[in-house]
Design a protein around this motif. Structure first.
Motif, PDB file in Angstrom:
ATOM      1  N   LEU A 127       1.008  -1.249  -0.205  1.00 48.46           N
ATOM      2  CA  LEU A 127       0.151   0.304   0.058  1.00 48.46           C
ATOM      3  C   LEU A 127       1.225   1.357  -0.249  1.00 48.46           C
ATOM      4  CD1 LEU A 127      -2.910  -1.007   2.700  1.00 48.46           C
ATOM      5  CD2 LEU A 127      -3.412  -0.165   0.536  1.00 48.46           C
ATOM      6  N   THR A 128       1.746   1.352   0.830  1.00 50.89           N
ATOM      7  CA  THR A 128       2.734   2.274   0.550  1.00 50.89           C
ATOM      8  C   THR A 128       4.133   2.589  -0.353  1.00 50.89           C
ATOM      9  OG1 THR A 128       3.252   2.358   3.067  1.00 50.89           O
ATOM     10  CG2 THR A 128       4.365   3.498   2.204  1.00 50.89           C
ATOM     11  N   GLN A 129       4.185   1.765  -1.286  1.00 47.67           N
ATOM     12  CA  GLN A 129       4.398   1.565  -2.219  1.00 47.67           C
ATOM     13  C   GLN A 129       3.552   2.187  -3.463  1.00 47.67           C
ATOM     14  OE1 GLN A 129       7.807   1.545  -3.391  1.00 47.67           O
ATOM     15  NE2 GLN A 129       7.534   1.217  -5.580  1.00 47.67           N
ATOM     16  N   ALA A 130       2.308   1.654  -3.517  1.00 50.59           N
ATOM     17  CA  ALA A 130       1.516   2.419  -4.493  1.00 50.59           C
ATOM     18  C   ALA A 130       0.822   3.618  -3.810  1.00 50.59           C
ATOM     19  CB  ALA A 130       0.556   1.472  -4.238  1.00 50.59           C
ATOM     20  N   GLU A 131       0.831   3.896  -2.952  1.00 48.82           N
ATOM     21  CA  GLU A 131       0.465   5.547  -3.057  1.00 48.82           C
ATOM     22  C   GLU A 131       2.141   6.511  -3.203  1.00 48.82           C
ATOM     23  OE1 GLU A 131      -2.743   4.655   0.458  1.00 48.82           O
ATOM     24  OE2 GLU A 131      -0.860   5.094   1.242  1.00 48.82           O
ATOM     25  N   SER A 132       2.879   5.182  -3.629  1.00 44.47           N
ATOM     26  CA  SER A 132       4.017   6.599  -3.648  1.00 44.47           C
ATOM     27  C   SER A 132       3.967   7.387  -5.149  1.00 44.47           C
ATOM     28  CB  SER A 132       5.460   6.068  -3.246  1.00 44.47           C
ATOM     29  OG  SER A 132       5.999   4.961  -5.109  1.00 44.47           O
ATOM     30  N   LEU A 133       4.953   8.584  -5.247  1.00 37.54           N
ATOM     31  CA  LEU A 133       4.658   8.958  -6.323  1.00 37.54           C
ATOM     32  C   LEU A 133       5.789   7.946  -8.092  1.00 37.54           C
ATOM     33  CD1 LEU A 133       6.824  12.448  -5.906  1.00 37.54           C
ATOM     34  CD2 LEU A 133       4.363  11.902  -6.583  1.00 37.54           C
ATOM     35  N   LYS A 134       6.126   7.166  -7.126  1.00 38.46           N
ATOM     36  CA  LYS A 134       7.030   6.341  -8.363  1.00 38.46           C
ATOM     37  C   LYS A 134       5.481   4.485  -8.544  1.00 38.46           C
ATOM     38  CE  LYS A 134      10.692   2.441  -8.559  1.00 38.46           C
ATOM     39  NZ  LYS A 134      11.624   2.046  -8.317  1.00 38.46           N
ATOM     40  N   GLY A 135       5.281   4.481  -7.049  1.00 42.07           N
ATOM     41  CA  GLY A 135       3.875   3.465  -7.477  1.00 42.07           C
ATOM     42  C   GLY A 135       2.862   3.980  -8.696  1.00 42.07           C
ATOM     43  N   ALA A 136       3.094   5.609  -8.065  1.00 43.17           N
ATOM     44  CA  ALA A 136       2.018   5.765  -9.538  1.00 43.17           C
ATOM     45  C   ALA A 136      -0.004   5.480  -8.747  1.00 43.17           C
ATOM     46  CB  ALA A 136       2.181   5.577 -10.954  1.00 43.17           C
ATOM     47  N   GLY A 137      -0.191   4.988  -7.788  1.00 44.47           N
ATOM     48  CA  GLY A 137      -1.204   4.931  -7.073  1.00 44.47           C
ATOM     49  C   GLY A 137      -2.199   3.205  -7.470  1.00 44.47           C
ATOM     50  N   LYS A 138      -0.774   2.352  -7.923  1.00 44.67           N
ATOM     51  CA  LYS A 138      -1.461   1.341  -9.150  1.00 44.67           C
ATOM     52  C   LYS A 138      -0.528  -0.172  -7.890  1.00 44.67           C
ATOM     53  CE  LYS A 138      -2.229   2.933 -12.880  1.00 44.67           C
ATOM     54  NZ  LYS A 138      -4.141   3.066 -13.109  1.00 44.67           N
ATOM     55  N   LEU A 139      -1.635  -0.756  -7.678  1.00 43.48           N
ATOM     56  CA  LEU A 139      -1.658  -1.632  -6.732  1.00 43.48           C
ATOM     57  C   LEU A 139      -1.795  -2.378  -7.176  1.00 43.48           C
ATOM     58  CD1 LEU A 139      -1.349  -2.948  -3.563  1.00 43.48           C
ATOM     59  CD2 LEU A 139      -3.548  -2.745  -3.344  1.00 43.48           C
ATOM     60  N   GLU A 140      -1.374  -3.707  -7.615  1.00 41.49           N
ATOM     61  CA  GLU A 140      -1.553  -4.982  -8.463  1.00 41.49           C
ATOM     62  C   GLU A 140      -1.775  -5.849  -7.445  1.00 41.49           C
ATOM     63  OE1 GLU A 140       0.035  -6.181 -12.505  1.00 41.49           O
ATOM     64  OE2 GLU A 140       1.304  -6.668 -10.958  1.00 41.49           O
ATOM     65  N   VAL A 141      -3.201  -6.215  -7.079  1.00 47.22           N
ATOM     66  CA  VAL A 141      -2.533  -7.225  -6.034  1.00 47.22           C
ATOM     67  C   VAL A 141      -3.247  -8.583  -7.055  1.00 47.22           C
ATOM     68  CG1 VAL A 141      -4.268  -6.008  -4.293  1.00 47.22           C
ATOM     69  CG2 VAL A 141      -5.610  -7.186  -6.748  1.00 47.22           C
ATOM     70  N   LEU A 142      -2.780 -10.237  -6.058  1.00 49.59           N
ATOM     71  CA  LEU A 142      -2.815 -11.345  -7.126  1.00 49.59           C
ATOM     72  C   LEU A 142      -3.664 -12.687  -6.916  1.00 49.59           C
ATOM     73  CD1 LEU A 142      -2.213 -13.494  -8.799  1.00 49.59           C
ATOM     74  CD2 LEU A 142      -0.545 -14.762  -7.346  1.00 49.59           C
ATOM     75  N   ARG A 143      -5.122 -12.223  -7.461  1.00 51.81           N
ATOM     76  CA  ARG A 143      -6.670 -12.814  -7.069  1.00 51.81           C
ATOM     77  C   ARG A 143      -6.803 -14.307  -7.209  1.00 51.81           C
ATOM     78  NH1 ARG A 143     -10.910 -10.227 -10.092  1.00 51.81           N
ATOM     79  NH2 ARG A 143     -10.841 -11.639 -11.397  1.00 51.81           N
ATOM     80  N   TRP A 144      -7.439 -14.876  -6.220  1.00 45.68           N
ATOM     81  CA  TRP A 144      -8.054 -15.866  -6.263  1.00 45.68           C
ATOM     82  C   TRP A 144      -9.310 -15.991  -6.666  1.00 45.68           C
ATOM     83  CZ3 TRP A 144     -10.497 -19.873  -4.106  1.00 45.68           C
ATOM     84  CH2 TRP A 144     -10.783 -20.932  -4.058  1.00 45.68           C
ATOM     85  N   ARG A 145     -10.139 -16.611  -6.979  1.00 44.64           N
ATOM     86  CA  ARG A 145     -11.668 -16.487  -7.785  1.00 44.64           C
ATOM     87  C   ARG A 145     -11.877 -17.655  -8.366  1.00 44.64           C
ATOM     88  NH1 ARG A 145     -14.982 -12.177  -9.863  1.00 44.64           N
ATOM     89  NH2 ARG A 145     -13.632 -10.951  -8.615  1.00 44.64           N
ATOM     90  N   GLN A 146     -12.929 -18.886  -7.536  1.00 51.36           N
ATOM     91  CA  GLN A 146     -13.265 -19.863  -7.937  1.00 51.36           C
ATOM     92  C   GLN A 146     -12.465 -20.222  -8.768  1.00 51.36           C
ATOM     93  OE1 GLN A 146     -16.488 -18.640  -9.905  1.00 51.36           O
ATOM     94  NE2 GLN A 146     -17.687 -18.671  -8.206  1.00 51.36           N
ATOM     95  N   GLY A 147     -11.164 -20.908  -8.126  1.00 55.93           N
ATOM     96  CA  GLY A 147      -9.901 -22.352  -8.612  1.00 55.93           C
ATOM     97  C   GLY A 147      -9.153 -20.988  -9.415  1.00 55.93           C
ATOM     98  N   LYS A 148      -9.054 -20.084 -10.340  1.00 55.52           N
ATOM     99  CA  LYS A 148      -8.571 -18.927 -11.483  1.00 55.52           C
ATOM    100  C   LYS A 148      -7.704 -18.133 -10.151  1.00 55.52           C
ATOM    101  CE  LYS A 148      -9.216 -16.416 -15.335  1.00 55.52           C
ATOM    102  NZ  LYS A 148      -9.761 -15.899 -16.214  1.00 55.52           N
ATOM    103  N   GLU A 149      -6.363 -18.341 -10.463  1.00 51.97           N
ATOM    104  CA  GLU A 149      -5.698 -16.550 -10.212  1.00 51.97           C
ATOM    105  C   GLU A 149      -5.700 -15.567 -10.781  1.00 51.97           C
ATOM    106  OE1 GLU A 149      -2.010 -18.229  -9.269  1.00 51.97           O
ATOM    107  OE2 GLU A 149      -2.458 -19.754  -7.667  1.00 51.97           O
TER     108      GLU A 149
END
Length: 796
Positions: free
Chosen positions: A110-132
């Protein structure tokens, strides 16, 4: 202006100037394999500005083994809305699965994503119904935390501004409600912003605060409320509520016990605290509030006296550990106990006591991770007092703490609208304080650079700012330990490093080093340790004694040096040397005459509360003489007992009571009046432990048929006082031993039985306790009449 306290007279002088496990172990589920969330595991976490909440596995008050986050809530309109659903599982960040604590890893992301370098992008690895699948959440860009955050920090300023706007809307709402602690902290955060546009709202809050009454657990409420009212009056210049501030302050000062403590509530009509007595978590903020009130113009002597009495209690813990729950031993498992070191640092800085403020501020800087994660009220007060105390050591200290711990922890707690919620400890069970608004407490940390309030550094620190390296070193003193793995790090250190750590400023580091050395058994560096007992500084001597107290490998060789250290000028060196001697068993008995003489001395100007006596009496009576007093100089023993029974602390007196079982009536004759006094008048401090010596005295009186024990039993019983369920059976047993001679108290016992029948005050135990009372009554009414002449009286 410094408050000078001299010989009980308080004058203002213009003189220049510091857990336990997490319940039953539950399985760690793998949600991708269809495992359910464990039954009863309901504690979830706010996941920063994403708008999500998520459940993570915890064990022993830590999330170190968490590798998945089960999404439990998604706020409508938040960054996660439409990207993540309830029931999804977050497996990692940036395409990489979590390989360490998912909570801290997500917070750092979160801290990295909110930084200038992170540009607000938080990429998460989501699992839903057997699919990543990788999913990008778009967060607002708030900038980077500076190296000295919250100082010189654009992100901190942005969070403060955003949070105050959210808070102002919330506070202005006609339906706004919160408990007085939360409400006062929220108001102080707006005040700390320095923005006068909030003054109209704050006047409404001051109006509310001025009407606070003694209801509920009001000791917790009075401190923050008094502090807010005082700060409000000084910042705004509005004197409208000074009369109410004076009322609240005097009620608090007059509600303090004679030894300087407060409990959940103030003292009762009998002058003593109710419940189980002293509690420091509400007591220290009360003292800080009283100081602020004094600075705001409430300069009554009663207020100043109350401040000094509490400060006297707290000074004892300097150099010995964290300030504990109540009148307990110093806490040395971790560097903080529910924020009380942080509170104490702020208080002693206000009192311009450099050594005390410096010690407690260092303890606070070294407290992170598990040391911050738990406490009474979840960890609400623990987080409240972190930055306000660490800032006393300068911006390099706050920068280190924020970079290593605070930044990700604070960002995780911040909601997507800019407010904060209480996160609570990493326990699987539901957080009792979930829903507490923590916005004010976090914003006070971000407001520190503005220095508008006492709690945010308005009064200049009496401490010199630390360098970056020194701050990092103190922070690192809190590393190398976890609830789930307490020994591995220190066990891996070489002897030389452990010996060095035995001399650390930190009592926690000393204890961890002592444990590691003691675990080496026959491989312990004995010669070097004995050398430190001869020539080491105070810290090293204490550390070695701590190690010796945990080991049985020294025997006779350490006794002469330990006895020599009983004469040391430092109280804690003497106490720890005594602890080590007692742990040696029979070889340590050589020091018994020395120890009895030390107990006899009692309190002094350098030890006004008789703390040395308190610890030694428990060591000697509770351990060394636990089984026998054969061969002990009886006159010396009795002199020490008389002195110990005058100690103001119930825990100190408790050790004496254990001796009564070993004494004959003839041996105890010289001290019978003191035994009587100790039963009749309970200790004013250590209430949680105060019944022990009284009940032992009653047993002794009944055993030897001393008639005063009959009336005393009814006095000690006190049905309306905390702990009656445990105390009552002992008192009934005493009365039963007197048989028919106890008939004078039958009317009281029958009245008691009626009350128990009607009120059912003992819940599930009510029936059993009622039967005990009825059996006692029956035994007295139908018991064998004991001839009057067989009873003994102290008067004769």
């Amino acid at each position: 202006m410094k408050i000078s306290f001299c010989s009980g007279l308080l004058v203002a002088c213009a003189l220049p100037l510091v857990g336990a496990g997490g319940g039953k172990k539950m399985p760690n589920p793998d949600f991708t394999q269809g495992d359910p969330r464990p039954s009863g595991a309901s504690h979830d976490w706010n996941l920063g500005a994403t708008g999500m909440r998520g459940w993570m596995y915890s064990e022993k008050l830590e999330t170190l083994k968490a590798r998945q986050i089960l999404v439990t809530e998604v706020a409508a309109g938040s960054p996660a809305d439409g990207q993540v659903e309830v029931g999804d599982v977050i497996l990692g960040i940036g395409g990489q699965k979590f390989r360490s604590d998912a909570r801290s890893a997500f917070g750092r992301a979160l801290t990295q994503a909110e930084s200038l370098k992170g540009a607000g992008k938080l990429e998460v690895l989501r699992w839903r119904q057997g699919k990543e699948e990788k999913v990008v959440l778009n967060l607002p860009v708030l900038g980077d935390y500076s190296e000295r955050a919250p100082y010189e920090c654009e992100k901190s300023r942005a969070i403060l501004k955003q949070g105050c706007e959210v808070l102002a809307r919330r506070v202005a709402d006609p339906g706004y409600r919160a408990n007085p602690m939360v409400r006062s902290l929220n108001a102080m955060a707006l005040l700390a912003s320095g923005d006068e546009k909030y003054h109209e709202i704050l006047k409404k809050e001051a109006q509310w605060a001025s009407g606070l009454k003694q209801t509920g657990l009001f000791s917790w409420w009075y401190g923050p409320t008094i502090l807010f009212l005082a700060e409000y009056s000084m910042v705004t210049g509005d004197q409208t509520f000074i009369k109410d501030l004076r009322r609240l302050s005097l009620e608090a000062a007059r509600g303090q016990s004679e030894v300087g403590s407060w409990g959940h509530k103030f003292i009762g009509e009998n002058g003593r605290l109710g419940g189980y007595g002293m509690m420091n978590a509400p007591g220290i903020p009360l003292t800080i509030g009283l100081y602020a009130a004094y600075r705001a113009g409430v300069n009554e002597k009663e207020v100043l006296t109350a401040i000094e009495k509490k400060a006297k209690l707290l000074r004892f813990y300097v150099g010995k550990g964290a300030v504990p729950y109540g009148d307990h031993k110093p806490w040395i498992q971790v560097h903080e106990d529910n924020g009380k070191c942080g509170m104490s640092a702020v208080l002693f800085n206000l009192l311009e006591e450099q050594d005390s403020a410096g010690y407690f501020a260092r303890m606070s800087l070294a407290a992170h991770g598990v040391a911050r994660d738990f406490g009474h009220c979840g960890n609400f007060t623990n987080m409240t007092w972190a930055i306000p105390s660490i800032q006393l050591l300068g911006p390099e200290a706050t920068g280190v703490w924020m970079k290593e711990y605070g930044a990700w922890c604070f960002d995780l707690a911040r909601q997507w609208d800019g407010g904060f919620l209480h996160q609570g400890p990493p326990d699987m069970k539901k957080d009792r304080y979930r829903g507490w608004d923590a916005t004010g407490l976090f914003l006070l940390a971000y407001a520190a650079p503005l220095r508008k309030l006492f709690v945010t550094g308005k009064q200049k620190s009496v401490l010199s700012g630390l360098s970056r390296n020194n701050a990092q070193s103190i922070f690192d003193d809190g590393k190398g330990w976890s609830n789930g793995n307490r020994y591995e790090y220190y066990d891996g250190l070489p002897d030389g490093e452990l010996l060095k750590r035995l001399g650390s400023w930190s009592p926690v580091v000393r204890e961890r080093a002592a444990i590691a050395i003691s675990r080496r058994k026959d491989q312990m560096p004995k010669d070097q340790m004995l050398d430190l007992l001869r020539t080491g500084d105070d810290h090293s001597r204490i550390g070695v004694c701590q190690a010796l107290a945990l080991s049985s490998n020294f025997g006779e060789s350490a006794v002469p040096l330990l006895r020599e250290n009983l004469k040391h000028s430092h109280l804690w060196v003497r106490v720890k040397a005594a602890e080590a001697l007692v742990s040696l068993g029979k070889p340590g008995y050589q020091a018994l005459p020395d120890l009895l003489k030390m107990i006899k001395k009692g309190a002094s100007s350098r030890d006004p509360r008789g703390m040395e006596q308190r610890f030694l009496s428990n060591l000697v009576y509770g351990k060394m003489l636990k089984k026998s007093i054969d061969g002990v100089d009886l006159e010396m023993l009795n002199q020490s007992i008389v002195a110990a029974l005058m100690n103001e602390d119930g825990w100190s007196r408790a050790g004496v009571g254990k001796l009564y079982r070993l004494m004959s009536l003839e041996q105890a004759k010289p001290i019978l009046p003191k035994i009587y006094d100790a039963i009749k008048k309970p200790a004013p401090s250590g209430i949680m432990f105060g019944d022990g010596v009284r009940l032992e005295g009653l047993d002794f009186f009944a055993k030897h048929r001393i008639e005063e024990g009959i009336e005393l039993s009814m006095e000690v019983l006190e049905m309306d006082r905390w702990g009656a369920g445990k105390r009552l059976p002992r008192c009934l047993k005493v009365l039963s031993r007197y048989g028919a001679s106890a008939k004078p108290v039958l009317p009281e016992l029958k009245k008691m039985a009626d009350e128990i029948r009607k009120t059912k005050r003992f819940g599930k135990k009510n029936s059993a306790i009622l039967k005990s009372v009825e059996a006692c009554i029956d035994g007295i009414e139908n018991g064998k009449k004991v001839p009057t002449q067989s009873l003994r009286s102290l008067g004769k």
